[in-house]
Write a protein that holds these residues in place. Structure first.
Motif, short mmCIF file in Angstrom:
data_model
loop_
_atom_site.label_atom_id
_atom_site.label_comp_id
_atom_site.label_asym_id
_atom_site.label_seq_id
_atom_site.Cartn_x
_atom_site.Cartn_y
_atom_site.Cartn_z
N ARG A 55 0.83 -1.21 0.00
CA ARG A 55 0.00 0.00 0.00
C ARG A 55 0.86 1.25 0.00
NH1 ARG A 55 -3.61 0.73 5.15
NH2 ARG A 55 -1.55 1.28 5.99
N GLN A 56 1.90 1.27 0.84
CA GLN A 56 2.78 2.44 0.90
C GLN A 56 3.53 2.63 -0.41
OE1 GLN A 56 5.09 1.57 4.44
NE2 GLN A 56 3.68 2.71 5.74
N ALA A 57 3.97 1.53 -1.00
CA ALA A 57 4.67 1.64 -2.28
C ALA A 57 3.74 2.17 -3.36
CB ALA A 57 5.23 0.28 -2.68
N GLY A 58 2.50 1.69 -3.36
CA GLY A 58 1.54 2.18 -4.35
C GLY A 58 1.24 3.65 -4.18
N GLU A 59 1.08 4.10 -2.93
CA GLU A 59 0.81 5.51 -2.67
C GLU A 59 2.00 6.37 -3.08
OE1 GLU A 59 -0.13 5.58 1.44
OE2 GLU A 59 -2.21 4.97 1.16
N ARG A 60 3.20 5.87 -2.81
CA ARG A 60 4.40 6.63 -3.17
C ARG A 60 4.54 6.76 -4.68
NH1 ARG A 60 7.33 10.81 -3.11
NH2 ARG A 60 9.55 10.50 -3.57
N PHE A 65 4.62 9.81 -9.63
CA PHE A 65 4.45 9.81 -11.08
C PHE A 65 3.11 10.40 -11.54
CE2 PHE A 65 7.56 6.37 -10.36
CZ PHE A 65 8.57 6.84 -11.17
N TRP A 66 2.23 10.72 -10.61
CA TRP A 66 0.93 11.26 -11.02
C TRP A 66 0.60 12.56 -10.27
CZ3 TRP A 66 -2.02 10.93 -15.02
CH2 TRP A 66 -3.35 11.32 -14.96
N ALA A 67 0.45 12.47 -8.96
CA ALA A 67 -0.01 13.63 -8.19
C ALA A 67 0.98 14.79 -8.25
CB ALA A 67 -0.27 13.23 -6.74
N GLU A 68 2.26 14.49 -8.05
CA GLU A 68 3.25 15.57 -8.02
C GLU A 68 3.39 16.28 -9.38
OE1 GLU A 68 8.04 16.12 -7.56
OE2 GLU A 68 7.09 14.58 -6.33
N GLU A 85 0.86 13.33 -1.89
CA GLU A 85 0.27 11.99 -1.92
C GLU A 85 -0.88 11.88 -2.91
OE1 GLU A 85 1.20 10.86 2.76
OE2 GLU A 85 -0.86 11.02 2.05
N ARG A 86 -1.71 12.94 -3.02
CA ARG A 86 -2.87 12.92 -3.90
C ARG A 86 -2.88 14.19 -4.75
NH1 ARG A 86 -7.75 11.18 0.28
NH2 ARG A 86 -6.65 9.43 1.27
#
Length: 237
Positions: A55-60, A65-68, A85-86
């Motif tokens: 889960r942590q790896a997916g959020e990172r 690669f998306w939110a930032e 994170e989002r």
């Protein structure tokens, strides 16, 4: 009642030998639990650690690669080591300036009305912003270096509408007096679920207690809390 519903009802009631057997089987399945012993606990602990790591790896990865990148594209200026994170929810046209080493935990909301051509949200270096924080920016909100804002806070530089009811009914524009900048000073801490209203300055190194509604300036090195927030004590040096 359909045939399927009638059969399901008979099983729930346990009517008859066949439905009664089905009722017992269903009850046993629904009531089944794994045994609580050392073997099961050891396997479950490994599975839990793997679940958390995944889960942590997916959020990172989602943040990296998306939110930032999406958030950076919307900002006027962004420093180094931004952590998001989002994808923040941004409504309106505020100019967003982000410093170095800024951490945005969870969801960030930035809302701008129609009342000013060049509203600004300025986030300094080493700032932490907690989950579900809302910035309502119509003129300027500034969070200075090393400040921290806990989750659920709302910071607004206006009420979002005129104070006079006739002007509200007429959907009138806000005046300059109704839009007053907010400043969160260096090393200040804003407790969870607090509200900072228009024209407020939170002094350097000051702390606002959780759930407070701040309607007046908080001097430097001061602890304030309550609704409305009042000075509780001076911070220890």
């Amino acid at each position: 009642m359909s045939t399927f519903e009638r059969i399901a009802l008979r099983i729930k009631r346990g009517d008859g030998p066949v439905a009664g057997l089905a009722h017992k089987v269903a009850k046993g399945v629904l009531g089944f639990h794994l045994p609580d012993n050392a073997v099961v606990r050891s396997a479950a602990r490994v599975a839990y650690m793997a679940h958390v790591a995944a889960r942590q790896a997916g959020e990172r990865l989602q943040g990296l690669f998306w939110a930032e990148p999406l958030f950076r594209s919307r900002c006027t200026q962004v420093g180094e080591n931004l952590s998001v994170e989002r994808v923040p929810y941004i409504l309106g046209h505020a100019e967003i300036i982000i410093g170095n080493n800024v951490t945005i935990s969870g969801q960030l909301n930035i809302i701008t009305g129609r009342f000013s051509d060049n509203p600004q949200l300025i986030i300094g270096d080493n700032v932490f912003i907690g989950h579900n924080t809302v910035f309502s920016v119509n003129r300027r909100i500034e969070v200075r270096d090393n400040a921290s804002i806990a989750g659920g806070c709302r910071i607004a530089d206006s009420d979002g509408h005129p104070s006079n009811w006739e002007k509200r009914a007429a959907e009138a524009e806000l005046t300059e007096e109704e839009m007053k900048p907010v400043i969160i000073g260096e090393h200040a801490w804003i407790g969870a679920n607090s509200q900072i209203l228009k024209g407020i300055t939170i002094g350097e190194r000051s702390q606002v207690g959780a759930g407070s509604v701040v309607i007046g300036d908080v001097p430097p090195d001061t602890m304030a809390m309550g609704s409305p927030a009042r000075k509780v004590r001076l911070q220890s040096s």
